[in-house]
Design a protein around this motif. Structure first.
Motif, PDB file in Angstrom:
ATOM      1  N   GLY A 210       0.801  -1.218   0.000  1.00  0.00           N
ATOM      2  CA  GLY A 210       0.000   0.000   0.000  1.00  0.00           C
ATOM      3  C   GLY A 210       0.833   1.266   0.000  1.00  0.00           C
ATOM      4  N   PHE A 211       0.136   2.386  -0.208  1.00  0.00           N
ATOM      5  CA  PHE A 211       0.789   3.695  -0.263  1.00  0.00           C
ATOM      6  C   PHE A 211       0.606   4.426   1.058  1.00  0.00           C
ATOM      7  N   HIS A 212       1.452   5.425   1.289  1.00  0.00           N
ATOM      8  CA  HIS A 212       1.203   6.349   2.385  1.00  0.00           C
ATOM      9  C   HIS A 212       1.786   7.711   2.061  1.00  0.00           C
ATOM     10  N   VAL A 213       1.184   8.735   2.646  1.00  0.00           N
ATOM     11  CA  VAL A 213       1.597  10.115   2.457  1.00  0.00           C
ATOM     12  C   VAL A 213       2.241  10.593   3.752  1.00  0.00           C
ATOM     13  N   ILE A 214       3.431  11.178   3.643  1.00  0.00           N
ATOM     14  CA  ILE A 214       4.176  11.635   4.818  1.00  0.00           C
ATOM     15  C   ILE A 214       3.961  13.132   4.994  1.00  0.00           C
ATOM     16  N   LEU A 215       3.532  13.513   6.196  1.00  0.00           N
ATOM     17  CA  LEU A 215       3.254  14.898   6.539  1.00  0.00           C
ATOM     18  C   LEU A 215       4.350  15.438   7.453  1.00  0.00           C
ATOM     19  N   PRO A 216       4.630  16.739   7.411  1.00  0.00           N
ATOM     20  CA  PRO A 216       5.646  17.297   8.305  1.00  0.00           C
ATOM     21  C   PRO A 216       5.155  17.387   9.740  1.00  0.00           C
ATOM     22  N   ALA A 217       6.017  17.001  10.676  1.00  0.00           N
ATOM     23  CA  ALA A 217       5.743  17.227  12.089  1.00  0.00           C
ATOM     24  C   ALA A 217       6.095  18.666  12.446  1.00  0.00           C
ATOM     25  N   ARG A 218       5.685  19.109  13.617  1.00  0.00           N
ATOM     26  CA  ARG A 218       6.079  20.442  14.077  1.00  0.00           C
ATOM     27  C   ARG A 218       7.528  20.384  14.532  1.00  0.00           C
ATOM     28  N   SER A 250      -5.400   1.547  -5.154  1.00  0.00           N
ATOM     29  CA  SER A 250      -4.484   1.051  -4.131  1.00  0.00           C
ATOM     30  C   SER A 250      -5.066   1.286  -2.749  1.00  0.00           C
ATOM     31  N   ALA A 251      -4.743   0.410  -1.820  1.00  0.00           N
ATOM     32  CA  ALA A 251      -5.172   0.577  -0.442  1.00  0.00           C
ATOM     33  C   ALA A 251      -4.126   1.368   0.332  1.00  0.00           C
ATOM     34  N   PRO A 252      -4.540   2.067   1.388  1.00  0.00           N
ATOM     35  CA  PRO A 252      -3.560   2.694   2.264  1.00  0.00           C
ATOM     36  C   PRO A 252      -2.629   1.633   2.859  1.00  0.00           C
ATOM     37  N   SER A 253      -1.448   2.048   3.230  1.00  0.00           N
ATOM     38  CA  SER A 253      -0.438   1.142   3.767  1.00  0.00           C
ATOM     39  C   SER A 253      -0.977   0.274   4.903  1.00  0.00           C
ATOM     40  N   ASN A 254      -0.590  -1.004   4.885  1.00  0.00           N
ATOM     41  CA  ASN A 254      -0.960  -1.898   5.983  1.00  0.00           C
ATOM     42  C   ASN A 254       0.133  -1.979   7.036  1.00  0.00           C
ATOM     43  N   TYR A 255       1.162  -1.130   6.925  1.00  0.00           N
ATOM     44  CA  TYR A 255       2.256  -1.188   7.893  1.00  0.00           C
ATOM     45  C   TYR A 255       2.687   0.183   8.411  1.00  0.00           C
ATOM     46  N   VAL A 256       2.127   1.245   7.864  1.00  0.00           N
ATOM     47  CA  VAL A 256       2.420   2.603   8.311  1.00  0.00           C
ATOM     48  C   VAL A 256       1.110   3.382   8.347  1.00  0.00           C
ATOM     49  N   GLY A 257       0.895   4.150   9.399  1.00  0.00           N
ATOM     50  CA  GLY A 257      -0.242   5.063   9.431  1.00  0.00           C
ATOM     51  C   GLY A 257      -1.530   4.509   9.986  1.00  0.00           C
ATOM     52  N   GLY A 258      -1.529   3.276  10.466  1.00  0.00           N
ATOM     53  CA  GLY A 258      -2.727   2.732  11.088  1.00  0.00           C
ATOM     54  C   GLY A 258      -3.937   2.676  10.180  1.00  0.00           C
ATOM     55  N   THR A 260      -4.746   4.777   7.802  1.00  0.00           N
ATOM     56  CA  THR A 260      -5.200   6.081   7.313  1.00  0.00           C
ATOM     57  C   THR A 260      -4.504   6.486   6.019  1.00  0.00           C
ATOM     58  N   GLY A 261      -3.354   5.879   5.725  1.00  0.00           N
ATOM     59  CA  GLY A 261      -2.560   6.308   4.580  1.00  0.00           C
ATOM     60  C   GLY A 261      -1.757   7.554   4.864  1.00  0.00           C
ATOM     61  N   LEU A 262      -1.712   7.994   6.125  1.00  0.00           N
ATOM     62  CA  LEU A 262      -1.001   9.207   6.516  1.00  0.00           C
ATOM     63  C   LEU A 262       0.022   8.897   7.602  1.00  0.00           C
ATOM     64  N   ASP A 263       1.192   9.520   7.505  1.00  0.00           N
ATOM     65  CA  ASP A 263       2.251   9.352   8.495  1.00  0.00           C
ATOM     66  C   ASP A 263       2.872  10.717   8.755  1.00  0.00           C
ATOM     67  N   VAL A 264       3.315  10.959   9.975  1.00  0.00           N
ATOM     68  CA  VAL A 264       3.923  12.237  10.343  1.00  0.00           C
ATOM     69  C   VAL A 264       5.365  11.982  10.768  1.00  0.00           C
ATOM     70  N   CYS A 283       4.460   5.658  -3.029  1.00  0.00           N
ATOM     71  CA  CYS A 283       3.381   5.126  -3.876  1.00  0.00           C
ATOM     72  C   CYS A 283       3.135   3.633  -3.697  1.00  0.00           C
ATOM     73  N   GLY A 284       4.025   2.927  -3.051  1.00  0.00           N
ATOM     74  CA  GLY A 284       3.889   1.490  -2.832  1.00  0.00           C
ATOM     75  C   GLY A 284       5.216   0.944  -2.343  1.00  0.00           C
ATOM     76  N   ASN A 285       5.250  -0.352  -2.085  1.00  0.00           N
ATOM     77  CA  ASN A 285       6.453  -1.018  -1.586  1.00  0.00           C
ATOM     78  C   ASN A 285       7.111  -1.809  -2.709  1.00  0.00           C
ATOM     79  N   MET A 286       8.262  -1.357  -3.140  1.00  0.00           N
ATOM     80  CA  MET A 286       8.948  -1.989  -4.269  1.00  0.00           C
ATOM     81  C   MET A 286       9.428  -3.405  -3.955  1.00  0.00           C
ATOM     82  N   ARG A 287       9.554  -3.755  -2.674  1.00  0.00           N
ATOM     83  CA  ARG A 287      10.077  -5.077  -2.324  1.00  0.00           C
ATOM     84  C   ARG A 287       8.986  -6.115  -2.127  1.00  0.00           C
TER      85      ARG A 287
END
Length: 318
Positions: A210-218, A250-258, A260-264, A283-287
């Motif tokens: 799955g994919f995930h989007v990384i957001l900036p932390a404070r 594509s589904a949101p990541s099954n290993y990052v972001g719980g 939601t498809g979002l990670d900080v 966009c996905g896991n190449m491995r």
């Protein structure tokens, strides 16, 4: 007359009919009073939608969902219930992004592997020092992340330009290596970008999909202060995730972001040093073989580019 009746037969019959009619009217009224409270404003009983209608979709139904439609651009898992392979978003017509500047950051560089010493030098990302850049990952068959990111970035650029946006690249395969992560942020800052997206693919273990989007932390340290960009970057990321799943399937990541498809994260120089709304998309896991089958498919990469474009356009035209 028989039975002691003082009325002629035809009058007794008429009286009987009147009584029967009154009883029928009273019974009918009582039945209506029992049925009416169970019905909605549209006249259909609750839980008994008319043929062909969804149970919660009637205009007169009592379902909360029928009164409060879900916003396809709202937060959380609702974004990820969009049908796979959806049509292009109708809200972003040709020319709708005129006057907007978008920075696209294709992750890594195909020639980084030839410049190990240069990309290994440390640069300041505000709260720590990290390598200038890395080589990125690859599929088990050798398709490099850097080749993937450039291909999707170029497809995304064409779609954004078709909508009138000015698109700035951090690199277009035209540099011997890099640029370093701090310079990638600087390019977006100097362009005064309305939005910036760094395109990547992950290199996690088999079965992680799955994919995930990384957001900036404070982050407020050294040259880094992400406080002004955290809220708009989150909105950019949410819209990007929502459109990406709708277009690619594509589904949101099954290993990052719980789910939601979002990670900080606070350890990425490209986010820490940005002064404009910016996110990364993995966009996905190449491995993983199943994800790799998508990432190596040109038609899927076009869908990925379209999903990214629509997410950016949704953010810029909100």
């Amino acid at each position: 007359m028989s039975n002691g009746s003082t009325f002629p037969p035809h009058r007794r019959l008429r009286g009987t009919l009147v009584i029967a009619l009154v009883a029928l009217v009273v019974a009918g009224a009582a039945g209506w009073l029992v049925w009416r409270p169970l019905s909605g404003a549209g006249g259909e009983p609750s839980g008994a939608a008319p043929p062909g209608a969804a149970a919660s979709g009637g205009a007169g139904g009592n379902s909360k969902e029928s009164k409060e439609p879900k916003d396809p651009d709202s937060k959380g898992p609702k974004d990820h219930q969009a049908p796979p392979g959806g049509d292009s978003h109708k809200g972003n017509p040709h020319g709708s992004l005129k006057g907007k500047t978008v920075v696209i950051d294709p992750g890594h560089n195909p020639r980084n592997r030839d410049h190990a010493r240069e990309i290994a030098r440390l640069v300041n990302i505000g709260n720590e020092r990290k390598e200038c850049d890395t080589t990125g990952t690859a599929t088990n068959d050798g398709y490099a992340e850097a080749a993937f990111t450039l291909d999707v970035a170029r497809r995304t650029r064409a779609l954004l330009q078709d909508q009138g946006a000015k698109v700035v690249f951090t690199q277009d395969g035209d540099r011997p290596y890099g640029p370093c992560v701090d310079e990638r942020a600087t390019i977006g800052n100097k362009a005064h970008a309305d939005a910036a997206v760094s395109i990547h693919a992950d290199g996690s273990g088999t079965g992680n999909r799955g994919f995930h989007v990384i957001l900036p932390a404070r982050v407020r340290a050294g040259a880094a202060d992400t406080s002004p960009i955290v809220p708009p970057s989150r909105e950019l990321g949410e819209r990007l995730a929502g459109r990406f799943v709708a277009v690619t399937g594509s589904a949101p990541s099954n290993y990052v972001g719980g789910g939601t498809g979002l990670d900080v994260r606070s350890d990425l120089g490209g986010l820490n040093l940005s002064t404009v709304p910016k996110v990364f998309i993995e966009c996905g896991n190449m491995r993983d073989a199943k994800d790799a089958a998508h990432l190596t498919d040109a038609q899927w990469r076009q869908k990925a580019a379209r999903g990214i474009t629509e997410g950016i356009a949704d953010f810029l035209t909100r």
